[in-house]
Design a protein around this motif. Structure first.
Motif, PDB file in Angstrom:
ATOM      1  N   SER A   1       0.864  -1.322  -0.184  1.00  0.00           N
ATOM      2  CA  SER A   1       0.029   0.104  -0.071  1.00  0.00           C
ATOM      3  C   SER A   1       0.963   1.179  -0.086  1.00  0.00           C
ATOM      4  O   SER A   1       1.843   1.403   0.570  1.00  0.00           O
ATOM      5  N   PRO A   2       0.541   2.210  -0.660  1.00  0.00           N
ATOM      6  CA  PRO A   2      -0.909   2.298  -1.532  1.00  0.00           C
ATOM      7  C   PRO A   2      -0.537   1.441  -2.836  1.00  0.00           C
ATOM      8  O   PRO A   2       0.473   1.328  -3.219  1.00  0.00           O
ATOM      9  N   GLN A   3      -1.625   1.461  -3.657  1.00  0.00           N
ATOM     10  CA  GLN A   3      -1.222   0.683  -4.833  1.00  0.00           C
ATOM     11  C   GLN A   3      -0.629   1.675  -5.842  1.00  0.00           C
ATOM     12  O   GLN A   3       0.003   1.233  -6.972  1.00  0.00           O
ATOM     13  N   PHE A   4      -1.256   2.849  -5.773  1.00  0.00           N
ATOM     14  CA  PHE A   4      -0.715   4.254  -6.828  1.00  0.00           C
ATOM     15  C   PHE A   4      -0.582   5.368  -5.972  1.00  0.00           C
ATOM     16  O   PHE A   4      -1.190   5.754  -4.945  1.00  0.00           O
ATOM     17  N   LEU A   5       0.643   5.968  -6.284  1.00  0.00           N
ATOM     18  CA  LEU A   5       0.938   7.116  -5.521  1.00  0.00           C
ATOM     19  C   LEU A   5       1.568   8.252  -6.678  1.00  0.00           C
ATOM     20  O   LEU A   5       2.291   7.878  -7.402  1.00  0.00           O
ATOM     21  N   SER A   6       0.818   9.318  -6.582  1.00  0.00           N
ATOM     22  CA  SER A   6       1.079  10.321  -7.627  1.00  0.00           C
ATOM     23  C   SER A   6       1.622  11.725  -6.834  1.00  0.00           C
ATOM     24  O   SER A   6       0.719  12.273  -5.904  1.00  0.00           O
ATOM     25  N   ILE A   7       2.737  11.858  -6.727  1.00  0.00           N
ATOM     26  CA  ILE A   7       3.222  13.142  -5.975  1.00  0.00           C
ATOM     27  C   ILE A   7       4.162  14.100  -6.810  1.00  0.00           C
ATOM     28  O   ILE A   7       4.563  13.805  -7.993  1.00  0.00           O
ATOM     29  N   GLN A   8       4.460  15.212  -6.203  1.00  0.00           N
ATOM     30  CA  GLN A   8       5.303  16.272  -7.022  1.00  0.00           C
ATOM     31  C   GLN A   8       6.549  15.923  -6.426  1.00  0.00           C
ATOM     32  O   GLN A   8       7.150  15.617  -5.429  1.00  0.00           O
ATOM     33  N   GLU A   9       7.738  16.331  -7.309  1.00  0.00           N
ATOM     34  CA  GLU A   9       9.166  16.390  -7.138  1.00  0.00           C
ATOM     35  C   GLU A   9       9.520  17.154  -5.779  1.00  0.00           C
ATOM     36  O   GLU A   9       8.629  18.079  -5.400  1.00  0.00           O
TER      37      GLU A   9
ATOM     38  N   THR B   1      12.913  10.188   0.257  1.00  0.00           N
ATOM     39  CA  THR B   1      12.904  11.385   0.874  1.00  0.00           C
ATOM     40  C   THR B   1      13.282  12.375  -0.684  1.00  0.00           C
ATOM     41  O   THR B   1      14.106  12.000  -1.347  1.00  0.00           O
ATOM     42  N   ALA B   2      12.686  13.431  -0.512  1.00  0.00           N
ATOM     43  CA  ALA B   2      12.772  14.396  -1.637  1.00  0.00           C
ATOM     44  C   ALA B   2      12.707  13.569  -2.842  1.00  0.00           C
ATOM     45  O   ALA B   2      13.633  13.758  -3.783  1.00  0.00           O
ATOM     46  N   ALA B   3      11.691  13.205  -3.314  1.00  0.00           N
ATOM     47  CA  ALA B   3      11.367  12.325  -4.474  1.00  0.00           C
ATOM     48  C   ALA B   3      11.777  13.189  -5.815  1.00  0.00           C
ATOM     49  O   ALA B   3      11.653  14.373  -5.850  1.00  0.00           O
ATOM     50  N   GLN B   4      12.338  12.363  -6.738  1.00  0.00           N
ATOM     51  CA  GLN B   4      12.864  12.771  -7.953  1.00  0.00           C
ATOM     52  C   GLN B   4      11.886  12.204  -9.225  1.00  0.00           C
ATOM     53  O   GLN B   4      11.577  11.023  -8.967  1.00  0.00           O
ATOM     54  N   THR B   5      11.697  12.903 -10.278  1.00  0.00           N
ATOM     55  CA  THR B   5      11.078  12.274 -11.520  1.00  0.00           C
ATOM     56  C   THR B   5      11.790  10.888 -11.870  1.00  0.00           C
ATOM     57  O   THR B   5      10.917  10.193 -12.317  1.00  0.00           O
ATOM     58  N   GLY B   6      13.167  10.887 -11.444  1.00  0.00           N
ATOM     59  CA  GLY B   6      13.556   9.327 -11.962  1.00  0.00           C
ATOM     60  C   GLY B   6      13.214   8.291 -11.139  1.00  0.00           C
ATOM     61  O   GLY B   6      13.491   7.122 -11.308  1.00  0.00           O
TER      62      GLY B   6
ATOM     63  N   THR C   1      10.383   7.505 -10.585  1.00  0.00           N
ATOM     64  CA  THR C   1       8.887   7.035 -11.143  1.00  0.00           C
ATOM     65  C   THR C   1       9.159   5.628 -11.397  1.00  0.00           C
ATOM     66  O   THR C   1      10.105   5.059 -12.136  1.00  0.00           O
ATOM     67  N   GLY C   2       8.201   4.670 -11.200  1.00  0.00           N
ATOM     68  CA  GLY C   2       8.139   3.328 -11.578  1.00  0.00           C
ATOM     69  C   GLY C   2       7.256   2.515 -10.708  1.00  0.00           C
ATOM     70  O   GLY C   2       6.694   3.175  -9.644  1.00  0.00           O
ATOM     71  N   LEU C   3       7.285   1.187 -10.806  1.00  0.00           N
ATOM     72  CA  LEU C   3       6.562   0.032 -10.048  1.00  0.00           C
ATOM     73  C   LEU C   3       7.565  -0.280  -9.066  1.00  0.00           C
ATOM     74  O   LEU C   3       8.740  -0.888  -9.512  1.00  0.00           O
TER      75      LEU C   3
ATOM     76  N   VAL D   1       8.274 -14.488  -3.302  1.00  0.00           N
ATOM     77  CA  VAL D   1       6.755 -14.209  -3.425  1.00  0.00           C
ATOM     78  C   VAL D   1       6.654 -12.656  -3.472  1.00  0.00           C
ATOM     79  O   VAL D   1       7.021 -12.054  -2.663  1.00  0.00           O
ATOM     80  N   PHE D   2       6.233 -12.181  -4.554  1.00  0.00           N
ATOM     81  CA  PHE D   2       6.051 -10.803  -4.771  1.00  0.00           C
ATOM     82  C   PHE D   2       4.930 -10.281  -4.262  1.00  0.00           C
ATOM     83  O   PHE D   2       3.879 -10.847  -4.301  1.00  0.00           O
ATOM     84  N   GLY D   3       4.960  -8.699  -3.845  1.00  0.00           N
ATOM     85  CA  GLY D   3       4.111  -8.321  -3.643  1.00  0.00           C
ATOM     86  C   GLY D   3       2.844  -7.486  -4.670  1.00  0.00           C
ATOM     87  O   GLY D   3       3.376  -7.741  -5.867  1.00  0.00           O
ATOM     88  N   THR D   4       2.008  -7.056  -4.302  1.00  0.00           N
ATOM     89  CA  THR D   4       0.974  -6.670  -5.526  1.00  0.00           C
ATOM     90  C   THR D   4       1.556  -5.427  -6.406  1.00  0.00           C
ATOM     91  O   THR D   4       0.997  -4.793  -7.105  1.00  0.00           O
ATOM     92  N   GLY D   5       2.611  -4.691  -5.701  1.00  0.00           N
ATOM     93  CA  GLY D   5       3.308  -3.636  -6.399  1.00  0.00           C
ATOM     94  C   GLY D   5       2.636  -2.119  -5.872  1.00  0.00           C
ATOM     95  O   GLY D   5       1.402  -2.049  -5.736  1.00  0.00           O
ATOM     96  N   THR D   6       3.605  -1.061  -5.945  1.00  0.00           N
ATOM     97  CA  THR D   6       2.904   0.298  -5.948  1.00  0.00           C
ATOM     98  C   THR D   6       3.642   1.082  -7.052  1.00  0.00           C
ATOM     99  O   THR D   6       4.854   1.034  -7.152  1.00  0.00           O
ATOM    100  N   ARG D   7       2.600   1.432  -7.702  1.00  0.00           N
ATOM    101  CA  ARG D   7       3.013   2.527  -8.934  1.00  0.00           C
ATOM    102  C   ARG D   7       3.109   3.926  -8.340  1.00  0.00           C
ATOM    103  O   ARG D   7       2.372   4.523  -8.173  1.00  0.00           O
ATOM    104  N   LEU D   8       4.421   4.214  -8.725  1.00  0.00           N
ATOM    105  CA  LEU D   8       4.880   5.726  -8.323  1.00  0.00           C
ATOM    106  C   LEU D   8       4.911   6.527  -9.520  1.00  0.00           C
ATOM    107  O   LEU D   8       5.783   6.294 -10.531  1.00  0.00           O
ATOM    108  N   LEU D   9       4.303   7.657  -9.355  1.00  0.00           N
ATOM    109  CA  LEU D   9       4.349   8.852 -10.534  1.00  0.00           C
ATOM    110  C   LEU D   9       4.870   9.997  -9.973  1.00  0.00           C
ATOM    111  O   LEU D   9       4.165  10.540  -8.964  1.00  0.00           O
ATOM    112  N   VAL D  10       6.260  10.585 -10.128  1.00  0.00           N
ATOM    113  CA  VAL D  10       6.608  11.878  -9.644  1.00  0.00           C
ATOM    114  C   VAL D  10       6.761  12.870 -10.677  1.00  0.00           C
ATOM    115  O   VAL D  10       7.447  12.662 -11.565  1.00  0.00           O
TER     116      VAL D  10
END
Lengths: 112, 111
Positions: B7-15, B77-82, B84-86, B100-109
């Motif tokens: 969790s979360p499954q998807f996360l969209s944040i600013q740089e 900390t201090a996310a960068q556009t780079g 971004t990924g699963l 055993v893999f988790g369900t994944g979190t897709r991050l968009l910065v």
């Protein structure tokens, strides 16, 4: 050094057909594992081989089989393809029994 | 059956923002790995943690393995556009033979 190489990169097959996917591990790596990744999900374990012996098998039907060759490369075979077999098939290699995996870029299989 | 829920499954944040991704299970794992996967590529190993309570830092990324070895977290900390990924967590058994893999979190910065 080359990483884990998989072939082909993309493949389209018809339901009921057979497919063979190939994997060449990193030089010196003796363990190869196969994973299936359906779109939107995490990879699921299919097989692990070490020194040409099967060391683990996931919850997949008998239509899935694999083998490892003396040069440590590996093949994954899937018979009687179903639409649900459409996925990214990933191969991972490690220098010893299951430690420190490096994944290939995968084979994208589409069954129509 | 061993399951890992992320969790979360998807996360969209600013740089520049900070974020934490969680990986939870009812099962005990001997090790926990974190991977990042980009479209059309295989997962790339970021870190392996093996001791309950272990904390590892990789530049701006901090990984923690729960005391009971059932859960893990990834803090950026201090996310960068780079970044971004699963992001995938993966639990290993004693011999690392099966992940055993988790369900994944897709991050968009975004910039």
């Amino acid at each position: 050094d080359a990483g884990v190489t998989q072939s082909p990169t993309h493949l389209i097959k018809t339901r009921g057909q057979h497919v063979t996917l190939r994997c060449s591990p990193i030089s010196g790596h003796k363990s190869v594992s196969w994973y299936q990744q359906v779109l939107g999900q995490g990879p699921q374990f299919i097989f692990q081989y070490y020194e040409k012996e099967e060391r683990g098998r996931g919850n997949f039907p008998d239509r899935f089989s694999a083998r490892q060759f003396p040069n440590y490369s590996s093949e994954l075979n899937v018979n009687a393809l179903l639409l649900g077999d459409s996925a990214l098939y990933l191969c991972a290699s490690s220098p010893r029994d299951g430690y420190g995996y490096t994944f290939g870029s995968g084979t994208r299989l589409t069954v129509v | 059956t061993q399951l890992l829920e992320q969790s979360p499954q998807f996360l969209s944040i600013q740089e520049g923002e900070n974020l934490t991704v969680y990986c939870n299970s009812s099962s005990v794992f001997s090790s926990l790995q974190w991977y990042r996967q980009e479209p059309g590529e295989g997962p790339v190993l970021l870190v392996t943690v093996v001791t309950g309570g272990e904390v590892k830092k990789l530049k701006r990324l901090t990984f923690q393995f729960g005391d009971a070895r059932k859960d893990s977290s990834l803090h950026i900390t201090a996310a960068q556009t780079g970044d971004t990924g699963l992001y995938l967590c993966a639990g290993g058994d004693t011999g690392f033979q099966k992940l055993v893999f988790g369900t994944g979190t897709r991050l968009l910065v975004s910039p």
